[in-house]
Scaffold this motif. Sequence first.
Motif, PDB file in Angstrom:
ATOM      1  N   ALA A 577       5.752  -1.807  -1.676  1.00 61.44           N
ATOM      2  CA  ALA A 577       5.357  -0.451  -1.312  1.00 61.44           C
ATOM      3  C   ALA A 577       4.889   0.302  -2.545  1.00 61.44           C
ATOM      4  CB  ALA A 577       6.526   0.288  -0.655  1.00 61.44           C
ATOM      5  N   TRP A 641       0.649   6.764   5.680  1.00 65.07           N
ATOM      6  CA  TRP A 641       0.933   5.351   5.396  1.00 65.07           C
ATOM      7  C   TRP A 641      -0.357   4.547   5.560  1.00 65.07           C
ATOM      8  CZ3 TRP A 641       5.454   3.527   3.529  1.00 65.07           C
ATOM      9  CH2 TRP A 641       6.575   4.403   3.581  1.00 65.07           C
ATOM     10  N   LYS A 643      -1.759   0.346   5.132  1.00 64.02           N
ATOM     11  CA  LYS A 643      -1.440  -1.086   4.940  1.00 64.02           C
ATOM     12  C   LYS A 643      -2.709  -1.796   4.453  1.00 64.02           C
ATOM     13  CE  LYS A 643       0.423  -5.138   7.264  1.00 64.02           C
ATOM     14  NZ  LYS A 643       0.914  -5.709   8.549  1.00 64.02           N
ATOM     15  N   THR A 663       1.768  -2.016   1.027  1.00 64.29           N
ATOM     16  CA  THR A 663       2.020  -0.812   1.843  1.00 64.29           C
ATOM     17  C   THR A 663       1.950   0.406   0.925  1.00 64.29           C
ATOM     18  OG1 THR A 663       3.451  -2.064   3.307  1.00 64.29           O
ATOM     19  CG2 THR A 663       3.623   0.336   3.372  1.00 64.29           C
ATOM     20  N   SER A 665       2.159   4.538   0.600  1.00 60.91           N
ATOM     21  CA  SER A 665       2.611   5.803   1.216  1.00 60.91           C
ATOM     22  C   SER A 665       2.035   6.960   0.427  1.00 60.91           C
ATOM     23  CB  SER A 665       4.139   5.863   1.252  1.00 60.91           C
ATOM     24  OG  SER A 665       4.657   6.015  -0.053  1.00 60.91           O
TER      25      SER A 665
END
Length: 1793
Positions: A577, A641, A643, A663, A665
Amino acid sequence: MVPAAGRSRRVSTGRVVGVLLLLGAWDSVSALISYEIPEEREKGFRVGNVVVDLGLDLSSLWERRLSVASGAGRRFFEVNRETGELFVNERLDREELCGTLPSCTVTLELLMEKPLELQRVEVVIQDVNDNDPAFPTSGMKLEISEAMAPGARFPLESAHDPDVGINSLQTYELSVNEHFVLSVQTREDGSKYAELVLEEALDREHEGTLQLVLTALDGGTPARSASLPILITVLDANDNAPQFNHSLYRARVREDAAPGTPVVQVHATDLDEGPNGEVIYSFGSHNRARVKDLFSLDLVTGMLTVRRRLDFDDTKLYEIYIQAKDKGPNPEGAHCKVLVEVIDVNDNAPEIVVTSVYSPVPEDAIPGTVVAWLSVTDLDSGDNGLVTCEIPSGLPFSLTSSLKNYFTLTTSASLDREAVPEYNISITARDAGSPPLSAVTTLRVQVSDINDNPPQATKSSYDVYVEENNLAGIAILNLSVWDPDAPNNARLSFSLLDRGHQTGLVGRYFALHPDNGILSALLPLDYEDQREFELTAHVCDGGNPPLSTNISLNVFVTDLNDNAPQVLYPRPGRSSAQTLPRGSGANYLLTRVVGWDADAGHNAWLSYSLLGTSNQSLFAVGLRTGEVSTTRPVQDIDPAWHKLEILIKDNGEPPLSTTVTLTVSVTEVSSDARVESPSGLAPQEQNKNLTFYLLLSVILVSVGFAVTVLGVIVFRVYKWKKSKNLYSSSGSSLYRTPGPSLHVDAVRGGLMSPHLYHQVYLTTDSRRSDLLLKKPCAPSPMGSLQNTLRSCDPAFCRQVLGAESTPPVQPLKRRRSRAGAGAGKGKQVSLVAVAFCLGVGFSRALSPSRCKAFGAEMRHGVKIWAGIRPGACLLFFCQLGYVSGQIRYPVPEESKEGTFVGNIAQDFLLDAESLSARRLQVAGEANQRYFRVDLDSGALLVKDPIDREALCGLSASCVVPLEFVTEGPLEMYRAEVEIVDVNDHSPRFPRQQLDLEIGEAAPPGQRFPLEKAQDADVGSNSISSYRLSPNDYFALDVKKRSDGSLVPELLLEKPLDREKQSDYRLVLTAVDGGSPPRSGTAELKVSVLDVNDNAPTFEQSSYRISVLESAPAGTLLIQLNATDPDQGSSGNITFSFSNHTPERVRALFGLNSITGQLTLRGPLDFEVDNYYEFDVRARDGGMPAMEQHCSLRVDVLDVNDNAPQITLTSELGTLRESAEPGTVVALISVQDPDSGPNGDVSLRIPEHLPFALKSAFKNQFSLVTAAALDREVESKYEIPVTASDSGSPPLSTRRTIFLNVSDVNDNPPSFIQRSHEVFVQENNRPGDLLCSLAASDPDSGLNALISYSLLEPRGRDVLASSFISLNPQTGAVHATRSFDYEQTQTLQFEVQARDRGDPPLSSTVTVRLFVLDLNDNAPAVLRPKARQGSLCPQALPPSVGAGHLVTKVTAVDLDSGYNAWVSYQLLEAPDPSLFAVSRYAGEIRTAVPIPADLPPQKLVIVVKDNGSPPLSTSVTLLVSLEEDSHPALPDLREHSAKPQGESHLTLYLAVSLVAICFVSFGSFVALLSKCLRGTACGLRCLGGTCSCLSRSRRREGLPPSNGILRIQLGSEDPIKFVDVGGHSHGCTPLASAPSRSDSFMMVKSPSAPLAGEPVRPSCPPSDLLYGLEQAPPNTDWRFSQAQRPGTSGSQNGDEGGTWPNNQFDTEMLQAMILASANEAADGSSTLGGGAGTMGLSARYGPQFTLQHVPDYRQNVYIPGSTATLANAAGKRDGKAPAGGNGNKKKSGKKEKK
């Protein structure tokens, strides 16, 4: 008054024909009167009074115009109108008028008018004797043979007299002579001819020519005569035979005389003349056959010359018989003899015969081995027969003389088959003649092989590159190995051995084919598992004992793309992330994806791409760096978010890939962070200071590094010079090994001892250096060398010292060389002594005691000489040397097989028991055919019956020399066999029938040579006598030659008579002297030749024949036959006309000279000559020729062969077309020379003609018109008039009368059309032709001469004369000015045509002229209107769409039709894609939507018409928008460019500083390491020689050596590293490669080193065996990039796909530092290149090598590690890193540093 005697063509020539041209009929025709007058009367001679004789009125002669009408050109007679007398007007010549006709009459016609009256008068011309007789020629020649018999007649030429009657020729007279009389004969027509009759025989030798005179006399008073001289030539008869000046001629000639050399000239004379006196020479019939082959005789000059080369040894004297004959019909002959003595010269070259050859000779044969026996013969004698032999120098052979003309070829030095497998020895034999002659023969000696050469390979080691994942069993290498020995010894077998620390490779991974040497991979190889294999190929030959060679094989596995990329960061399985602050700007670095690939090279190059994301426009991934960044500012509307799926792909083929998912954010940031701006002044000032300091640091570090490098170079050069002086000094204790220098590129060898094994890599530089040996302490260098190399393996010595060297062993064996030097010289087999013992000079000078001693020495030295006893040697040499005679065995010829000749074993004192073992045999294939040796008894036997005649021919003695050869040792013996002749052949004549020709006039006692018989036997068995069968005319006389042979001759005893007997058949018998005697017979045919003694005879003396005058050419008239009893050419009769035959007769008649056929050649004419009389001669072909004559009379029969003749007396030629019918056109008279019905002539014309024929009187006609004429219909007439007679068949004649009709003006001119249409283009040139108005008038002359005029109606506004002009003569209409279509389109006018007749006639024609349009007007723009050169503004609303009408252009063209069609086109516009113009409407519309900020557009519109060529005009429009509400936006991108450039400059300076520091630090470390190693090295010197012993061992990136010494080469230094290891104590000598400044020594080890412990140099200086000799480096030799094994070595650098240049360099370095920091933080790996370390090269792939970042990466030093980025990949493979991407030079310098 006498009537005319007859009619003929000649009579008609003197006849005067008068014709009166009248238009009416004749009134009357009176009777015929005749006068007679003598010829040759003068002009004015009175003939008679025609007025009185005809009863005419004298006073009316003038009124009636009395005249003499004559159709000929000459007027012989005229009438006096005053007296009425007829007188001669021109001289009369009867012969001219009438020729030879008996009667000559001239017919005249007297014409009178008013009324028309015709009177005919004949005048007879009487002959007078006014012409002399004349002969056709001025002289006559006759040729009469002296053999002509009396009574022979010869016709003479006849004279001709133009007079007739008694005045003609009457007789002939001949001048007085002794041999001839004259005979005068009378022909049937009364003419006389003369013949010459021979009364007494002629004799040419007494009187060759006779002069006679023939006289011709006429009968006039006084008589007239003519003379003809006659020259008689007496022809010669062949009654004398030729005679030679000498009966015997002698000559001498050298045997080497060239062909054509004259020998002697014979000469014979003949009293006859002509062909009878021309002598030809030929060889006699009883000469030997070889005489004609060796000599040639000129047939004319009698010169005897050499034809072929003579041979003194064959025949010394030649006896030649020559005969001379004349060329007469029966030639007589004479004979003479020529003795030719041959002078001997040295013309025979020696002949070499190879008696025996010992081939092949083993290459280890000792000098003196007998190779061949030679015998030399020379047919010459004396000094010319003394022969010496020699061979070329430089060969390992010698040639010695054993006996007279016998030589022995032996070896004089050692042989080497590999150097020379065979010898072609040229043996030259030269005699002692002057000049000397020589002969050359080539002897082929082959050398057999022994196994003395080990297998040889092109290279001592092979580097094989194999791609991983290969197929099992695939061939990867084919060894190139050969053996210079022969095929059996060169048969190779291959085997594979393990090498080094790697075991188990053979049989598991690799296999080597035992026969062909193909190396195969048994299993697929894996680059990632093992990259290098070390093997040894053992090659062994098939010799006894076998020899072998080892070849080093290095197998390198190359990489394939078989591994997919792996993700390093973010680590798999961990959270990936990432946070992204909201409000981040573009190019915000979010994270970096790091991947690696287990493959190498291009296969490990990685690329990154964004495979999928929820927002494609927000994120981007660096292609090469893997950096994930934003492409735009993060907006509030973006989701929280994201991906991201990132694809990592390598550069292999095919490429492999993997994916990683991130990922992201989006986080919120404070407002304070948003307001903060990065563009303050303090960071900018800080960046400027940092740049200055970085630049200063780079300069200082660079200068320091350069000074250090320069110092190192100076120190190394100084050290190298010192080392060179040390090794090259005279006091050096080093010396060269006996072996040669190395000539290989990479040879691995070692000293195999039970204690220590070393391995050395030698480089190409070793080609210039030899291995050096340390001088030992022993006093004898050779002893020390022998002790040192005693335990040396021979295979190793061949590898290290070279394939051409052999190790010195104890005891020392014999060594061979090409020069024959070696240790075995003292033990050479003494066959040379055997050859010397067999020499002629030595055999004569050797005493029996010396022979015994020499035999003992030979037994001691040579085993093959042990069986020869000294006594046998003595007897042998006595037999050869002291006995001058030869052993001769007589044997009769034709002896049967097995006949005993002699016992050669006893005669030559040979041991009968050893004959079979020594293989006693007869030498020479020719002698082996007839004789053989019985090996059991030693007897010489007959093998095949011998024919003495076939073997020796006619030689008196037949001796066959024999040579016998024995082996073990090779010996030769000579003997002779005499073949005794027996009487086994009968005499034979060359031909069974002998033909002889003798003339019947040959006198008795004349001799005729006959062909002699041949007997193959000699001596008493040859021919002894000849016999002839009984006859009455011939006898036989036999002569004996000087050589003893008999020659028969035929003797004539009685005269011959061919008429009684033409041939004789006799039998000639030849008898030899054998017991019993043998004989041979031949039939002798004697033909009696004929003599020309009979003249030809005709069947009749005269012939008379008749022929129609119409007979065609080729008609056979008569066949004349004449016979001659003679034969041959004397009986061949030829027919011909006599000499006095007139040419006109020869032209009319043809006579076949062979058959005697008389044929008609030309046409006959009865009216010209009604008969022909001539003589024919028959002549035979004898010498001299005889002839006979006969007379022929040919009577010509009259036929109707004359067609009528038409004569136009008068013709008009031209007649007016208005003439009335009945008008006279022409007067015609016809004649026919034939008489009777053949002379009656009728006349006719075609019926369709408007004409008619009217007959006035016989054969007189008038041609008149029968109808009206019209010239326009028919302007002229060709009137064919045909006259036909009444003969059978009738003949006719046609003549054409040409009549022209004159014109009358009765036709007006006329045009072809009543009206004309003319088309003309406008703008024509004035004077151009518009049309031509041609009128025609069928009349002629002035009536057809037409003039033209222009007619115009009155009152017309436009006159045609203002536009056109008319030519009054031709009617051509021309334009006077240029037409303009726009003003005038049509024009009409009339033209009148008028002739010039009387009265004139005329006609008119109407002409319409149409003007055609041209494209002469350019289009004119009507709308929009604009001034010249100005623009037409057009407003355009803003933001209009496509298809909007801007404006419309309207244009017109004054032309018409196609020329007025107008098209529109956009010619010029700033952006042609914005607007479109309608081609034909002219509408201008927008093609695309118009942007709001469109600047004004300048449009150029071209308007073009459709003419040819087209014309155009243009209009310029300025299109602009009505308003512009959008101001220009500022360019915001320029603000950020400068800071980015400054940041790049700072980064570049930082990278440069780090790189320079890194290189400097590396150089200092290397220099320090070397200095520490030199300090730790113990320098020990002994005897002036120092060496450095290394105490520690450095791997420098190499794999463990396991006791193997390795030498790695740099690009310039010969030795890069040395790896020495051992297993146990002990020290053996080792050869090494030379270095530039340092030498390495190998020392004994007192004890075996422990595991992992380096070898310590503990050997004392006295144990040092080998040193090194310095050699300059070979700068031409380099390892190329492709030859270096490993990852970077297998790459092609610049040629492959290159890494993007500078824009990614900073990112790459940042990624490397980041990865290093991450790894250092993790503590899980180091930066090394070992397995499992995950270093930089393994982590980022080979793209981060020097090949891609050559300018910065080597200077980057990573804190906390001793490694650099430059050697990450190099250490893994144990090789120095290679540069790439165009920086090869810089990379090479780094390696040297």
